[in-house]
Design a protein around this motif. Sequence first.
Motif, PDB file in Angstrom:
ATOM      1  N   ASP A  19      31.447   4.072 -12.549  1.00 58.69           N
ATOM      2  CA  ASP A  19      31.911   4.477 -11.223  1.00 58.69           C
ATOM      3  C   ASP A  19      31.490   3.486 -10.137  1.00 58.69           C
ATOM      4  OD1 ASP A  19      29.257   4.858 -11.512  1.00 58.69           O
ATOM      5  OD2 ASP A  19      29.229   6.958 -10.889  1.00 58.69           O
ATOM      6  N   GLY A  20      30.838   2.403 -10.562  1.00 57.99           N
ATOM      7  CA  GLY A  20      30.432   1.402  -9.579  1.00 57.99           C
ATOM      8  C   GLY A  20      29.051   1.679  -8.999  1.00 57.99           C
ATOM      9  N   TRP A  52      28.715  -7.097  -0.875  1.00 59.12           N
ATOM     10  CA  TRP A  52      29.458  -8.145  -1.581  1.00 59.12           C
ATOM     11  C   TRP A  52      29.125  -8.011  -3.064  1.00 59.12           C
ATOM     12  CZ3 TRP A  52      29.775 -11.897  -5.046  1.00 59.12           C
ATOM     13  CH2 TRP A  52      30.768 -12.869  -4.912  1.00 59.12           C
ATOM     14  N   ARG A  53      30.126  -7.889  -3.900  1.00 58.59           N
ATOM     15  CA  ARG A  53      29.836  -7.693  -5.308  1.00 58.59           C
ATOM     16  C   ARG A  53      31.012  -8.115  -6.172  1.00 58.59           C
ATOM     17  NH1 ARG A  53      27.473  -1.851  -6.703  1.00 58.59           N
ATOM     18  NH2 ARG A  53      29.677  -1.366  -6.882  1.00 58.59           N
ATOM     19  N   TYR A  54      30.735  -8.933  -7.155  1.00 57.20           N
ATOM     20  CA  TYR A  54      31.764  -9.280  -8.145  1.00 57.20           C
ATOM     21  C   TYR A  54      31.391  -8.573  -9.445  1.00 57.20           C
ATOM     22  CZ  TYR A  54      33.954 -11.929 -11.911  1.00 57.20           C
ATOM     23  OH  TYR A  54      34.622 -12.270 -13.056  1.00 57.20           O
ATOM     24  N   VAL A  55      32.189  -7.593  -9.816  1.00 53.21           N
ATOM     25  CA  VAL A  55      31.869  -6.792 -11.000  1.00 53.21           C
ATOM     26  C   VAL A  55      32.653  -7.330 -12.193  1.00 53.21           C
ATOM     27  CG1 VAL A  55      31.786  -4.469 -11.982  1.00 53.21           C
ATOM     28  CG2 VAL A  55      31.517  -4.785  -9.517  1.00 53.21           C
ATOM     29  N   THR A  56      31.933  -7.731 -13.247  1.00 45.44           N
ATOM     30  CA  THR A  56      32.603  -8.308 -14.417  1.00 45.44           C
ATOM     31  C   THR A  56      32.978  -7.202 -15.398  1.00 45.44           C
ATOM     32  OG1 THR A  56      30.675  -8.526 -15.853  1.00 45.44           O
ATOM     33  CG2 THR A  56      31.015 -10.274 -14.217  1.00 45.44           C
ATOM     34  N   GLU A  57      33.647  -7.605 -16.454  1.00 43.52           N
ATOM     35  CA  GLU A  57      34.020  -6.662 -17.511  1.00 43.52           C
ATOM     36  C   GLU A  57      33.009  -6.710 -18.647  1.00 43.52           C
ATOM     37  OE1 GLU A  57      36.775  -4.688 -17.409  1.00 43.52           O
ATOM     38  OE2 GLU A  57      37.423  -5.453 -15.472  1.00 43.52           O
ATOM     39  N   ASP A  58      31.912  -7.411 -18.438  1.00 37.20           N
ATOM     40  CA  ASP A  58      30.891  -7.491 -19.487  1.00 37.20           C
ATOM     41  C   ASP A  58      29.892  -6.349 -19.344  1.00 37.20           C
ATOM     42  OD1 ASP A  58      32.005  -9.778 -20.460  1.00 37.20           O
ATOM     43  OD2 ASP A  58      30.407 -11.119 -19.837  1.00 37.20           O
ATOM     44  N   VAL A  59      29.543  -5.753 -20.473  1.00 39.16           N
ATOM     45  CA  VAL A  59      28.513  -4.715 -20.466  1.00 39.16           C
ATOM     46  C   VAL A  59      27.192  -5.387 -20.832  1.00 39.16           C
ATOM     47  CG1 VAL A  59      27.753  -2.558 -21.512  1.00 39.16           C
ATOM     48  CG2 VAL A  59      30.186  -3.003 -21.181  1.00 39.16           C
ATOM     49  N   ALA A  60      26.164  -5.104 -20.039  1.00 38.68           N
ATOM     50  CA  ALA A  60      24.900  -5.800 -20.248  1.00 38.68           C
ATOM     51  C   ALA A  60      23.722  -4.885 -19.956  1.00 38.68           C
ATOM     52  CB  ALA A  60      24.845  -7.024 -19.335  1.00 38.68           C
ATOM     53  N   ARG A  61      22.578  -5.295 -20.480  1.00 39.97           N
ATOM     54  CA  ARG A  61      21.317  -4.631 -20.167  1.00 39.97           C
ATOM     55  C   ARG A  61      20.384  -5.664 -19.559  1.00 39.97           C
ATOM     56  NH1 ARG A  61      20.973  -1.594 -25.307  1.00 39.97           N
ATOM     57  NH2 ARG A  61      20.248  -3.569 -26.131  1.00 39.97           N
ATOM     58  N   ILE A  62      19.525  -5.216 -18.650  1.00 46.19           N
ATOM     59  CA  ILE A  62      18.567  -6.148 -18.034  1.00 46.19           C
ATOM     60  C   ILE A  62      17.164  -5.643 -18.338  1.00 46.19           C
ATOM     61  CG2 ILE A  62      17.850  -7.256 -15.882  1.00 46.19           C
ATOM     62  CD1 ILE A  62      20.580  -6.704 -14.717  1.00 46.19           C
ATOM     63  N   ASP A  63      16.311  -6.506 -18.881  1.00 44.77           N
ATOM     64  CA  ASP A  63      14.969  -6.026 -19.239  1.00 44.77           C
ATOM     65  C   ASP A  63      13.996  -6.193 -18.070  1.00 44.77           C
ATOM     66  OD1 ASP A  63      14.016  -8.638 -19.188  1.00 44.77           O
ATOM     67  OD2 ASP A  63      13.885  -8.855 -21.363  1.00 44.77           O
TER      68      ASP A  63
END
Length: 638
Positions: free
Chosen positions: A453-454, A486-497
């Motif tokens: 949902d952003g 300002w935000r560029y949302v990609t189609e990649d799913v990722a996790r950040i540690d």
Amino acid sequence: MDDQYGVETNPSDRATVDPPEAFVEQANVTEADAAAFSEAWPDCWERAAEMIDWERPYDRVFDREGENGRWFPGGRVNAAINCVDRHLDERKTQAAIKWIGKRGERRTYTYLDLYREVNEFAAGLRSLGIGEGDVVTLYMPAIPELPIAMLACARIGAPHNVVFAGFSAAALAERMERADSAFLVTCDGYYRRGNAIHQKNKADNACLSVSHEVTDTVVVERLDDESVRLGDGDHAYDDLIAGHRGAEVDPVSRDANDPLFLIYTSGTTGEPTEVRHTTGGYLAHAAWTSHAVLDLEPADTYWCSADIGWITGHTYLVYGPLSLGTTTLLYEGTPDHPEKDRVWELIERNAVDVFYTAPTAIRAFMKWGTEHPESHDLSSLRLLGSVGEPLNPSAWSWYYDHVGNGECPVVDTWWQTETGSILLSTLPGVDAMKPGSAGPPLPGIEVTVVGPDGEPTTAEEGGRLAVTRPWPGMPLDLETDDGDEWRYVTEDVARIDDDGYVTVLGRLDDTVTVGNHRLGTMELESAIADVEGVAEAAIVDVCNGSADNAIYAFVSTDDRHESEQRLRDRITGSVERAIGPFAVPERFVFTPELPKTRSGKLMRRLLKDIADDGEFGDTSALRNPEIVGEIESALERE
Ligand code: WTA
């Protein structure tokens, strides 16, 4: 262990690897440089801008004006000056491009040679009436005339539009049409597995179906074959060069935000999406990341194995290394011909310092065996890079141990056609590496993950990778989020540690990776569905554990009486015509129906699970659960 996205997770025995000490001592970017860079955004990006020569200094680093903002407004710059002219004082006689052709040909262009030929070709293009702002389409394999043509276009301010040579006439026509390009540079043909591919025929067919007039075509002659005739509006490359021998063309000073080139990528819509990269910000970002991440220096011989037709070839085979005055290797052949040690032989023979390739290639090298790298002296290597897909930990380790001998940092670089240059990677002389994870955002870059949902999610939970600040290499018409931020949302799913390292798990949109080319599932599915007898198609990219990806096509048919072989041949022909031979799926599975939910939505994920390991979850959401058994047996029959 594989997680839900089929991504191999990090084995604990090699959770982090420190950069090799000998590398750290000589790295272009030290810990202090990195710390200084992390200061106030956007001014930190002046360091990137300093990597290139400006004809007029920019007024500001970044201006929020316009939809997404603009980098280095007021600045004027020419990319050809940066990649060629400015190196003449110090390295006139140093090799700029070393070419190894498919049939063993070798050609070296020093920076002076490159200067001469770029000027002559630029004069040739001018003589055809090509001026600033005219889009020139380049449709060639990995031959030196391709980067020369790119730089000649850059010199006269004509944005280039490179179309991958393996694309079909239809795919070329679509890209010329969309770019409104009236000029084409191609070749008569080239050899693939010993057969001549008639590129000029494909180009002619494409020009016939473009709705505007294609006024001039320049043809590089490569085939021994005399059958290719030049018609009206065709010009032989060699004649054009000869006609302008010794010419010098004043470089056109371009605004920092004038487009340097266009490139098309595959998006969710199934139609090619145009991306226009800028002259100033793009070049600064390309030069900076080549310096900071790939650690390139002028004295290096550097090999990026990507095709120039894709963004990696633009940024890290041409603009990045040449802007730094490095020797860039251009290899036309394949990695397993004449033998499976070809890559290592070339690295040894050319004393390659830095090698940049894709996970799909690394996994192929792994499969071929360690004896191949072991039979060569690879001690010239200083750094290894990867791009295009997640680099799974076992492939990471293989690359690090067997190619780098534990002495070369591995940079797993994340970026996209849309980002222009690398955004996520470890800095090789600074950051510890975590196999399986691309690394933290580069200094000056900020990312987060957002839910469907952003809304922000927790980093461990993961979500869509979003870039939250503009970066210099961003394209002119980037689609950013509508919200306040300002935000560029990609189609990649990722996790950040916890350390800020990003692990890319997969893609949300319907794109698949074929080799290292990103293609839309819609593009492929519609090329298949166009075939008579086909009802519907679903494209899935299957990873079979940690082995390489393969594209499977699940095809439901109208008429079960036609032989599958004939249908397969017709589908192959259709994909070859619509996209190109490289896009033909590895396997076809014919089935009376595709699995659909009650609301009629195709369950691609289920097909992927069945194809991957035969294990899949609950099928109660399906309208036609009985089809699953049929598909499984069709897969086994294959
Ligand atoms: C994927 C290629 C994981 C990702 C430069 C991205 C990666 C898409 C990595 C862009 C990486 C690229 N780790 N995934 N290091 N690098 N990707 O436009 O899904 O052809 O969105 O640009 O490749 O592909 P593109």
